[in-house]
Design a protein around this motif. Sequence first.
Motif, PDB file in Angstrom:
ATOM      1  N   ALA A  63       0.838  -1.193   0.000  1.00  0.00           N
ATOM      2  CA  ALA A  63       0.000   0.000   0.000  1.00  0.00           C
ATOM      3  C   ALA A  63       0.871   1.241   0.000  1.00  0.00           C
ATOM      4  O   ALA A  63       1.942   1.262   0.611  1.00  0.00           O
ATOM      5  N   GLY A  64       0.406   2.250  -0.680  1.00  0.00           N
ATOM      6  CA  GLY A  64       1.130   3.513  -0.723  1.00  0.00           C
ATOM      7  C   GLY A  64       0.225   4.677  -0.425  1.00  0.00           C
ATOM      8  O   GLY A  64      -0.970   4.654  -0.742  1.00  0.00           O
ATOM      9  N   VAL A  65       0.808   5.692   0.204  1.00  0.00           N
ATOM     10  CA  VAL A  65       0.080   6.928   0.460  1.00  0.00           C
ATOM     11  C   VAL A  65       0.881   8.113  -0.069  1.00  0.00           C
ATOM     12  O   VAL A  65       2.107   8.094  -0.088  1.00  0.00           O
ATOM     13  N   GLU A  66       0.143   9.109  -0.512  1.00  0.00           N
ATOM     14  CA  GLU A  66       0.732  10.378  -0.917  1.00  0.00           C
ATOM     15  C   GLU A  66       0.464  11.367   0.209  1.00  0.00           C
ATOM     16  O   GLU A  66      -0.680  11.486   0.669  1.00  0.00           O
ATOM     17  N   VAL A  67       1.510  12.029   0.669  1.00  0.00           N
ATOM     18  CA  VAL A  67       1.383  13.017   1.739  1.00  0.00           C
ATOM     19  C   VAL A  67       1.693  14.384   1.133  1.00  0.00           C
ATOM     20  O   VAL A  67       2.810  14.628   0.671  1.00  0.00           O
ATOM     21  N   GLN A  68       0.684  15.255   1.108  1.00  0.00           N
ATOM     22  CA  GLN A  68       0.854  16.604   0.578  1.00  0.00           C
ATOM     23  C   GLN A  68       0.772  17.593   1.734  1.00  0.00           C
ATOM     24  O   GLN A  68      -0.152  17.521   2.548  1.00  0.00           O
ATOM     25  N   ILE A  69       1.724  18.492   1.770  1.00  0.00           N
ATOM     26  CA  ILE A  69       1.734  19.531   2.798  1.00  0.00           C
ATOM     27  C   ILE A  69       1.514  20.878   2.105  1.00  0.00           C
ATOM     28  O   ILE A  69       2.233  21.223   1.166  1.00  0.00           O
ATOM     29  N   PHE A  70       0.511  21.609   2.564  1.00  0.00           N
ATOM     30  CA  PHE A  70       0.228  22.955   2.076  1.00  0.00           C
ATOM     31  C   PHE A  70       0.559  23.912   3.223  1.00  0.00           C
ATOM     32  O   PHE A  70      -0.158  23.968   4.219  1.00  0.00           O
ATOM     33  N   TYR A  71       1.660  24.635   3.085  1.00  0.00           N
ATOM     34  CA  TYR A  71       2.133  25.489   4.172  1.00  0.00           C
ATOM     35  C   TYR A  71       1.356  26.793   4.235  1.00  0.00           C
ATOM     36  O   TYR A  71       1.031  27.394   3.207  1.00  0.00           O
ATOM     37  N   LYS A  72       1.119  27.228   5.473  1.00  0.00           N
ATOM     38  CA  LYS A  72       0.449  28.505   5.670  1.00  0.00           C
ATOM     39  C   LYS A  72       1.330  29.633   5.146  1.00  0.00           C
ATOM     40  O   LYS A  72       2.539  29.472   4.968  1.00  0.00           O
ATOM     41  N   VAL A 104       7.229  23.186  -4.289  1.00  0.00           N
ATOM     42  CA  VAL A 104       6.664  23.983  -5.375  1.00  0.00           C
ATOM     43  C   VAL A 104       5.575  24.881  -4.802  1.00  0.00           C
ATOM     44  O   VAL A 104       5.054  24.627  -3.719  1.00  0.00           O
ATOM     45  N   TYR A 105       5.244  25.901  -5.550  1.00  0.00           N
ATOM     46  CA  TYR A 105       4.149  26.784  -5.159  1.00  0.00           C
ATOM     47  C   TYR A 105       2.881  26.344  -5.862  1.00  0.00           C
ATOM     48  O   TYR A 105       2.878  26.108  -7.070  1.00  0.00           O
ATOM     49  N   ASP A 106       1.806  26.204  -5.086  1.00  0.00           N
ATOM     50  CA  ASP A 106       0.509  25.833  -5.649  1.00  0.00           C
ATOM     51  C   ASP A 106       0.068  26.917  -6.620  1.00  0.00           C
ATOM     52  O   ASP A 106       0.042  28.096  -6.255  1.00  0.00           O
ATOM     53  N   PRO A 107      -0.279  26.560  -7.858  1.00  0.00           N
ATOM     54  CA  PRO A 107      -0.629  27.585  -8.847  1.00  0.00           C
ATOM     55  C   PRO A 107      -1.923  28.331  -8.518  1.00  0.00           C
ATOM     56  O   PRO A 107      -2.101  29.465  -8.961  1.00  0.00           O
ATOM     57  N   ASP A 108      -2.804  27.726  -7.725  1.00  0.00           N
ATOM     58  CA  ASP A 108      -4.079  28.378  -7.403  1.00  0.00           C
ATOM     59  C   ASP A 108      -3.984  29.289  -6.184  1.00  0.00           C
ATOM     60  O   ASP A 108      -4.518  30.390  -6.186  1.00  0.00           O
ATOM     61  N   THR A 109      -3.301  28.829  -5.137  1.00  0.00           N
ATOM     62  CA  THR A 109      -3.269  29.601  -3.886  1.00  0.00           C
ATOM     63  C   THR A 109      -1.950  30.322  -3.660  1.00  0.00           C
ATOM     64  O   THR A 109      -1.871  31.215  -2.824  1.00  0.00           O
ATOM     65  N   GLY A 110      -0.903  29.910  -4.361  1.00  0.00           N
ATOM     66  CA  GLY A 110       0.410  30.495  -4.154  1.00  0.00           C
ATOM     67  C   GLY A 110       1.126  29.952  -2.929  1.00  0.00           C
ATOM     68  O   GLY A 110       2.206  30.425  -2.580  1.00  0.00           O
ATOM     69  N   GLN A 111       0.534  28.944  -2.274  1.00  0.00           N
ATOM     70  CA  GLN A 111       1.150  28.358  -1.081  1.00  0.00           C
ATOM     71  C   GLN A 111       2.323  27.466  -1.458  1.00  0.00           C
ATOM     72  O   GLN A 111       2.286  26.763  -2.460  1.00  0.00           O
ATOM     73  N   LEU A 112       3.340  27.477  -0.596  1.00  0.00           N
ATOM     74  CA  LEU A 112       4.441  26.538  -0.735  1.00  0.00           C
ATOM     75  C   LEU A 112       3.926  25.151  -0.383  1.00  0.00           C
ATOM     76  O   LEU A 112       3.196  24.986   0.599  1.00  0.00           O
ATOM     77  N   THR A 113       4.266  24.163  -1.205  1.00  0.00           N
ATOM     78  CA  THR A 113       3.805  22.796  -0.972  1.00  0.00           C
ATOM     79  C   THR A 113       4.963  21.813  -1.035  1.00  0.00           C
ATOM     80  O   THR A 113       6.011  22.101  -1.619  1.00  0.00           O
ATOM     81  N   LYS A 114       4.752  20.660  -0.431  1.00  0.00           N
ATOM     82  CA  LYS A 114       5.712  19.562  -0.455  1.00  0.00           C
ATOM     83  C   LYS A 114       4.902  18.278  -0.577  1.00  0.00           C
ATOM     84  O   LYS A 114       3.859  18.127   0.057  1.00  0.00           O
ATOM     85  N   THR A 115       5.382  17.342  -1.391  1.00  0.00           N
ATOM     86  CA  THR A 115       4.713  16.060  -1.554  1.00  0.00           C
ATOM     87  C   THR A 115       5.735  14.949  -1.421  1.00  0.00           C
ATOM     88  O   THR A 115       6.828  15.031  -1.978  1.00  0.00           O
ATOM     89  N   PHE A 116       5.371  13.913  -0.658  1.00  0.00           N
ATOM     90  CA  PHE A 116       6.189  12.712  -0.621  1.00  0.00           C
ATOM     91  C   PHE A 116       5.286  11.490  -0.584  1.00  0.00           C
ATOM     92  O   PHE A 116       4.101  11.583  -0.281  1.00  0.00           O
ATOM     93  N   TYR A 117       5.858  10.367  -0.962  1.00  0.00           N
ATOM     94  CA  TYR A 117       5.124   9.108  -1.067  1.00  0.00           C
ATOM     95  C   TYR A 117       5.762   8.071  -0.159  1.00  0.00           C
ATOM     96  O   TYR A 117       6.987   7.964  -0.101  1.00  0.00           O
ATOM     97  N   CYS A 118       4.912   7.307   0.525  1.00  0.00           N
ATOM     98  CA  CYS A 118       5.374   6.235   1.413  1.00  0.00           C
ATOM     99  C   CYS A 118       4.669   4.937   1.039  1.00  0.00           C
ATOM    100  O   CYS A 118       3.491   4.953   0.664  1.00  0.00           O
ATOM    101  N   ASN A 119       5.395   3.840   1.152  1.00  0.00           N
ATOM    102  CA  ASN A 119       4.839   2.512   0.890  1.00  0.00           C
ATOM    103  C   ASN A 119       5.085   1.606   2.086  1.00  0.00           C
ATOM    104  O   ASN A 119       6.079   1.759   2.783  1.00  0.00           O
ATOM    105  N   LYS A 120       4.165   0.656   2.261  1.00  0.00           N
ATOM    106  CA  LYS A 120       4.295  -0.316   3.339  1.00  0.00           C
ATOM    107  C   LYS A 120       3.667  -1.625   2.889  1.00  0.00           C
ATOM    108  O   LYS A 120       2.622  -1.629   2.247  1.00  0.00           O
ATOM    109  N   ASN A 121       4.325  -2.738   3.239  1.00  0.00           N
ATOM    110  CA  ASN A 121       3.789  -4.061   2.926  1.00  0.00           C
ATOM    111  C   ASN A 121       2.940  -4.552   4.094  1.00  0.00           C
ATOM    112  O   ASN A 121       3.385  -4.517   5.245  1.00  0.00           O
ATOM    113  N   PHE A 122       1.740  -4.981   3.785  1.00  0.00           N
ATOM    114  CA  PHE A 122       0.821  -5.508   4.794  1.00  0.00           C
ATOM    115  C   PHE A 122       0.513  -6.959   4.466  1.00  0.00           C
ATOM    116  O   PHE A 122       0.178  -7.283   3.316  1.00  0.00           O
ATOM    117  N   LYS A 123       0.608  -7.827   5.466  1.00  0.00           N
ATOM    118  CA  LYS A 123       0.178  -9.212   5.287  1.00  0.00           C
ATOM    119  C   LYS A 123      -1.330  -9.267   5.490  1.00  0.00           C
ATOM    120  O   LYS A 123      -1.874  -8.610   6.374  1.00  0.00           O
TER     121      LYS A 123
END
Length: 133
Positions: A63-72, A104-123
């Motif tokens: 399973a993988g998740v995308e974590v997006q951070i939208f900074y104030k 990167v800066y969000d094109p709609d709000t101008g907020q600084l953003t960061k994205t990372f992806y994490c994966n984990k194996n589940f039985k």
Amino acid sequence: MELPVIQARKLVMSAGFTWIDHLATMNLEQEFVDDKTKTVVLITESDNEPIFYANATFKGINAGVEVQIFYKENIDFNIQDAEINLQRLFISDDWQVSISREHVYDPDTGQLTKTFYCNKNFKILTNDGKRDK
């Protein structure tokens, strides 16, 4: 098994990061979409693939998740330290940070953003509630 995004949400909530003003999964609530006064973290599903094949079936899920951070807008904390601590939290819970994108800066709000992806194996659990061998 709980959805991986729910597990990831619970993990982040357990850390009590004071720099996160709102934590969302799946979709960002409308009231936070254009709010530049809060740092918002959005966790969504990115992968969900069968793994550990044996006896003509699969015994696990990658399973993988995308974590997006939208900074104030007015950041009052060290974002590099915050990101490192957040990624290390996932690693401490047996997730692997597979991709970490540039800021990167969000094109709609101008907020600084960061994205990372994490994966984990589940039985996968068998019908009797035990882990498949």
